[in-house]
Enzyme design. Sequence first.
Site, PDB file in Angstrom:
ATOM      1  N   HIS A   1      -9.860  -5.263  -3.655  1.00  8.56           N
ATOM      2  CA  HIS A   1      -8.698  -4.667  -2.725  1.00  8.56           C
ATOM      3  C   HIS A   1      -8.642  -6.240  -1.304  1.00  8.56           C
ATOM      4  CE1 HIS A   1     -10.025  -1.203  -2.713  1.00  8.56           C
ATOM      5  NE2 HIS A   1      -9.068  -1.117  -1.217  1.00  8.56           N
TER       6      HIS A   1
ATOM      7  N   GLU B   1     -12.252   3.259  -1.265  1.00 10.73           N
ATOM      8  CA  GLU B   1     -12.772   4.557  -2.928  1.00 10.73           C
ATOM      9  C   GLU B   1     -12.120   4.006  -4.020  1.00 10.73           C
ATOM     10  OE1 GLU B   1      -9.110   6.482  -0.129  1.00 10.73           O
ATOM     11  OE2 GLU B   1     -10.558   7.627   0.277  1.00 10.73           O
TER      12      GLU B   1
ATOM     13  N   ASP C   1       0.789  -1.120   0.263  1.00  7.33           N
ATOM     14  CA  ASP C   1      -0.187  -0.115  -0.311  1.00  7.33           C
ATOM     15  C   ASP C   1       0.868   0.754   0.100  1.00  7.33           C
ATOM     16  OD1 ASP C   1      -3.161   0.531   0.685  1.00  7.33           O
ATOM     17  OD2 ASP C   1      -1.803   2.287   1.260  1.00  7.33           O
ATOM     18  N   ILE C   2       0.122   2.558  -0.721  1.00  5.09           N
ATOM     19  CA  ILE C   2       1.788   3.345  -0.288  1.00  5.09           C
ATOM     20  C   ILE C   2       1.174   3.832   0.157  1.00  5.09           C
ATOM     21  CG2 ILE C   2      -0.792   5.349  -2.050  1.00  5.09           C
ATOM     22  CD1 ILE C   2       1.207   5.758  -4.024  1.00  5.09           C
TER      23      ILE C   2
ATOM     24  N   ASN D   1     -13.032  -3.232   1.966  1.00  3.14           N
ATOM     25  CA  ASN D   1     -13.986  -2.305   2.260  1.00  3.14           C
ATOM     26  C   ASN D   1     -15.057  -1.912   1.068  1.00  3.14           C
ATOM     27  OD1 ASN D   1     -12.542  -1.338   4.576  1.00  3.14           O
ATOM     28  ND2 ASN D   1     -11.529   0.022   3.036  1.00  3.14           N
TER      29      ASN D   1
END
Length: 126
Positions: A110, A105, A39-40, A97
């Site tokens: 994912h 988002e 994850d960034i 999510n």
Amino acid sequence: MPIDPTLPYDDANIFAKILRGEIPSNAVYEDDHAFAFEDINPQAEIHTLVIPKGRYVSWDDFSAKASDAEIAGFIRAVGEVARAKGLVEPGYRLMANIGVHGHQEVPHLHVHIFGGQPLGPMICRK
Ligand code: AMP
């Protein structure tokens, strides 16, 4: 902004671009059905994302429409990544999510893998 998980798949979403190699990612795993990358904006010492290679907006879309092979492959990939990161013995958390209440988002399914530290309670208390 959270997305509407009932909309059709959008090939311009950022994870689709990562899968096509159009933007870089810190990849940690790949097989026929799944791709995993860091994850960034990590929310824990370890925060890795696992995505199916197929065009699925959300867990809902995937669980309803993916083939048995895709589902098995994806679930096994999540476990494989967690094992490879040494997370089984200390423990870890998975999260997917979905939609507005889930605060999704990116409109490509994912699963977040969180670990590497105690993660605290499951969800914010009211
Ligand atoms: P969600 O709220 O479940 O849709 O989570 C989306 C996640 O994608 C967030 O944790 C972001 O930090 C992560 N993310 C967004 N863009 C990128 C990117 N280019 N590479 C890696 N992770 C990303």
